[in-house]
Design a protein around this motif. Sequence first.
Motif, PDB file in Angstrom:
ATOM      1  N   GLU A 186      30.905  13.961 108.671  1.00  0.00           N
ATOM      2  CA  GLU A 186      31.815  15.054 108.323  1.00  0.00           C
ATOM      3  C   GLU A 186      31.440  15.737 107.010  1.00  0.00           C
ATOM      4  O   GLU A 186      31.505  16.962 106.890  1.00  0.00           O
ATOM      5  CB  GLU A 186      33.256  14.528 108.253  1.00  0.00           C
ATOM      6  N   ASN A 190      30.343  19.659 106.857  1.00  0.00           N
ATOM      7  CA  ASN A 190      31.061  20.648 106.057  1.00  0.00           C
ATOM      8  C   ASN A 190      30.131  21.373 105.094  1.00  0.00           C
ATOM      9  O   ASN A 190      30.289  22.571 104.835  1.00  0.00           O
ATOM     10  CB  ASN A 190      32.223  19.993 105.309  1.00  0.00           C
ATOM     11  N   GLN A 191      29.142  20.645 104.542  1.00  0.00           N
ATOM     12  CA  GLN A 191      28.166  21.309 103.673  1.00  0.00           C
ATOM     13  C   GLN A 191      27.366  22.355 104.461  1.00  0.00           C
ATOM     14  O   GLN A 191      27.115  23.463 103.969  1.00  0.00           O
ATOM     15  CB  GLN A 191      27.222  20.269 103.066  1.00  0.00           C
ATOM     16  N   GLU A 194      29.604  25.312 105.239  1.00  0.00           N
ATOM     17  CA  GLU A 194      29.810  26.090 104.016  1.00  0.00           C
ATOM     18  C   GLU A 194      28.620  27.021 103.777  1.00  0.00           C
ATOM     19  O   GLU A 194      28.780  28.191 103.395  1.00  0.00           O
ATOM     20  CB  GLU A 194      29.991  25.149 102.820  1.00  0.00           C
ATOM     21  N   ASN A 302      38.275  25.160 110.397  1.00  0.00           N
ATOM     22  CA  ASN A 302      38.684  23.874 109.831  1.00  0.00           C
ATOM     23  C   ASN A 302      38.100  23.667 108.429  1.00  0.00           C
ATOM     24  O   ASN A 302      38.720  23.030 107.578  1.00  0.00           O
ATOM     25  CB  ASN A 302      38.271  22.729 110.760  1.00  0.00           C
ATOM     26  N   LEU A 303      36.904  24.201 108.204  1.00  0.00           N
ATOM     27  CA  LEU A 303      36.308  24.153 106.859  1.00  0.00           C
ATOM     28  C   LEU A 303      37.213  24.878 105.859  1.00  0.00           C
ATOM     29  O   LEU A 303      37.452  24.397 104.756  1.00  0.00           O
ATOM     30  CB  LEU A 303      34.926  24.812 106.883  1.00  0.00           C
TER      31      LEU A 303
END
Length: 409
Positions: A186, A190-191, A194, A302-303
């Motif tokens: 996760e 997310n990185q 982003e 969701n991010l």
Amino acid sequence: MAKLIARPEYLRQLIQHKDVDLVKIVSGIRRCGKSSLLELFRQDLIETGVPEDHILHMNLESLRYRTLSDYLSFYDYVSERIPKEGKTYLIFDEVQNVKHWEKAIESFRLDFDVDIYITGSNAYLLSTEFSTLLSGRYVEIRMLPLSFKEFLTFYEFAPSVSLEEKFQKFLKFGGMPVLREYNFNEVRINQALEGIYSTVVLRDILQRNSFADPSTLQKIILFLCSNIGSFNSPNSIGAVLSQEGDIDRRKSKSIAGKTVEKYMAMLSSAYIFYPVGRYDIKGKQLLKTLGKNYIVDLGIRNLLLGYRDADRGHILEIIVFLELLRRDYHVSIGKVGDTEIDFVCEKPDHKMYIQVTESMQLPETRRRELAPLQKVADNYEKMILSMDPSFIQSYDGIKSIYLLDFLLS
């Protein structure tokens, strides 16, 4: 280079258009798989007997082509590499990096025996100038992140993982193909998301719209993410943000509304959000007021907001909307009296009405979801998609279908 995974539906479309005298344009948000698709197509050309020296594949974001900044240098470079005999396949990634690229593309068509394929990460690619120059001589293939069906082939799961658990991961992480490299880590996912999000905002929106304010843009994005499934208009969004102090209070709401409208157009052009209009089913006309905006990928939502299971009904709505786009439907929201139908789906030869809900177990939910469909007097297909296993197949002719069965059909 990472191993390429097939996207057969999109590849099939490219193959069907092969050698037709149209410029093939693959459009979609950054990192949704456009470049990989064109590489798969290049491999297919070689496998079907096209000599490698008759395929020119260039990614114009590479520094290798940094001197090809305008259409003249681009034209000269490519022209020198087109063989004199036989058809040549020209494949250009992110062609919008070349100024007035459309003039070179049209010249290639006129001057050589070529078949042309291009990708782009924003709708400025299909600007008025380009559309005028190549009017009627191009076809657009709109690419989206992975469908749930594709998601299941991209990832490897332990045999013990149920279909519902796989779907839960899809809802959480979305369908950006690059995430396959992180095996559901996760933090790393997310990185990566982003990075994709920042690139889209910086390169496909802010760099192309010098008047745009990054802070205002971010607030509008968060508003749209938080209000998925709700009707809104630029004026109503502008009013809310003005009241919250996010848009200059000294400006009138109409000014704020016009400002929001410009930002929403930018988001649509970068393929982050897809606007959907309302259609009056009885009056048989599109309505100009209010609409919805669906985000292109749940992982990005969701991010930005954090994963909210409480939004599950609206999340399922996003999934179905994107699936309908993949299946080439024109989608609108149906208005029937004072009720609404989630999706009116149309093709030249097919039409259907769809409601989406988490569950049909409660009687009041059943009544609410069935009522709009029951008010439609025509005989087109009507269905309700839910997460209930389909013990009840229909309600007076309205089909009840398990959502995962629909997505995998």
